[in-house]
Design a protein around this motif. Sequence first.
Motif, PDB file in Angstrom:
ATOM      1  N   PHE A  17      23.898  43.994-115.531  1.00  0.00           N
ATOM      2  CA  PHE A  17      23.544  42.800-114.755  1.00  0.00           C
ATOM      3  C   PHE A  17      22.034  42.594-114.747  1.00  0.00           C
ATOM      4  O   PHE A  17      21.543  41.492-114.991  1.00  0.00           O
ATOM      5  N   LEU A  18      21.281  43.669-114.504  1.00  0.00           N
ATOM      6  CA  LEU A  18      19.814  43.565-114.478  1.00  0.00           C
ATOM      7  C   LEU A  18      19.260  43.150-115.840  1.00  0.00           C
ATOM      8  O   LEU A  18      18.339  42.339-115.920  1.00  0.00           O
ATOM      9  N   LEU A  19      19.819  43.695-116.909  1.00  0.00           N
ATOM     10  CA  LEU A  19      19.379  43.317-118.252  1.00  0.00           C
ATOM     11  C   LEU A  19      19.687  41.845-118.532  1.00  0.00           C
ATOM     12  O   LEU A  19      18.888  41.154-119.160  1.00  0.00           O
ATOM     13  N   SER A  20      20.833  41.363-118.052  1.00  0.00           N
ATOM     14  CA  SER A  20      21.177  39.947-118.221  1.00  0.00           C
ATOM     15  C   SER A  20      20.186  39.053-117.482  1.00  0.00           C
ATOM     16  O   SER A  20      19.784  38.005-117.989  1.00  0.00           O
ATOM     17  N   VAL A  21      19.797  39.467-116.286  1.00  0.00           N
ATOM     18  CA  VAL A  21      18.814  38.696-115.519  1.00  0.00           C
ATOM     19  C   VAL A  21      17.483  38.681-116.261  1.00  0.00           C
ATOM     20  O   VAL A  21      16.867  37.628-116.445  1.00  0.00           O
ATOM     21  N   GLY A  33      12.381  37.919-109.021  1.00  0.00           N
ATOM     22  CA  GLY A  33      12.692  39.304-108.711  1.00  0.00           C
ATOM     23  C   GLY A  33      14.138  39.502-108.307  1.00  0.00           C
ATOM     24  O   GLY A  33      14.901  38.553-108.175  1.00  0.00           O
ATOM     25  N   VAL A  34      14.476  40.769-108.112  1.00  0.00           N
ATOM     26  CA  VAL A  34      15.807  41.150-107.635  1.00  0.00           C
ATOM     27  C   VAL A  34      15.638  42.132-106.489  1.00  0.00           C
ATOM     28  O   VAL A  34      14.623  42.835-106.399  1.00  0.00           O
ATOM     29  N   ILE A  47      23.411  42.478-104.515  1.00  0.00           N
ATOM     30  CA  ILE A  47      22.156  42.355-105.236  1.00  0.00           C
ATOM     31  C   ILE A  47      21.806  40.873-105.246  1.00  0.00           C
ATOM     32  O   ILE A  47      22.666  40.020-105.467  1.00  0.00           O
ATOM     33  N   ALA A  48      20.542  40.589-104.948  1.00  0.00           N
ATOM     34  CA  ALA A  48      20.065  39.213-104.862  1.00  0.00           C
ATOM     35  C   ALA A  48      19.070  38.950-105.974  1.00  0.00           C
ATOM     36  O   ALA A  48      18.163  39.753-106.200  1.00  0.00           O
ATOM     37  N   ASP A  72      16.670  52.852-107.160  1.00  0.00           N
ATOM     38  CA  ASP A  72      15.573  53.107-108.104  1.00  0.00           C
ATOM     39  C   ASP A  72      15.675  52.205-109.324  1.00  0.00           C
ATOM     40  O   ASP A  72      14.658  51.727-109.833  1.00  0.00           O
ATOM     41  N   MET A  73      16.900  51.952-109.799  1.00  0.00           N
ATOM     42  CA  MET A  73      17.074  51.083-110.956  1.00  0.00           C
ATOM     43  C   MET A  73      16.624  49.661-110.626  1.00  0.00           C
ATOM     44  O   MET A  73      15.960  49.015-111.429  1.00  0.00           O
TER      45      MET A  73
END
Length: 83
Positions: A17-21, A33-34, A47-48, A72-73
């Motif tokens: 998900f973070l990589l997609s963002v 940001g997230v 997660i926002a 941490d991620m």
Amino acid sequence: MNFDNNIIDNLEELEAFLLSVESGGLGLSNVAGVALATSNADGRPFIAVLDDKHQLLLGRWVSQEVYENGKDMVRHGPKKKMH
């Protein structure tokens, strides 16, 4: 509010998900940001994805385990694949 009802229930899904963002794969614009947060209504963790005015662009529910172990991620970003 744009909220996806699918629950991220493991760290691999959180990383994807973070990589997609980061890559723009979700079609969101003005991402600044997230953050991991909890709902004021019921305390559920999510997660926002936030814009530069700290407004919610996209939210996705996370399991309690991901909320506890994914901090941490989210803070430092997903691990990059080495080429």
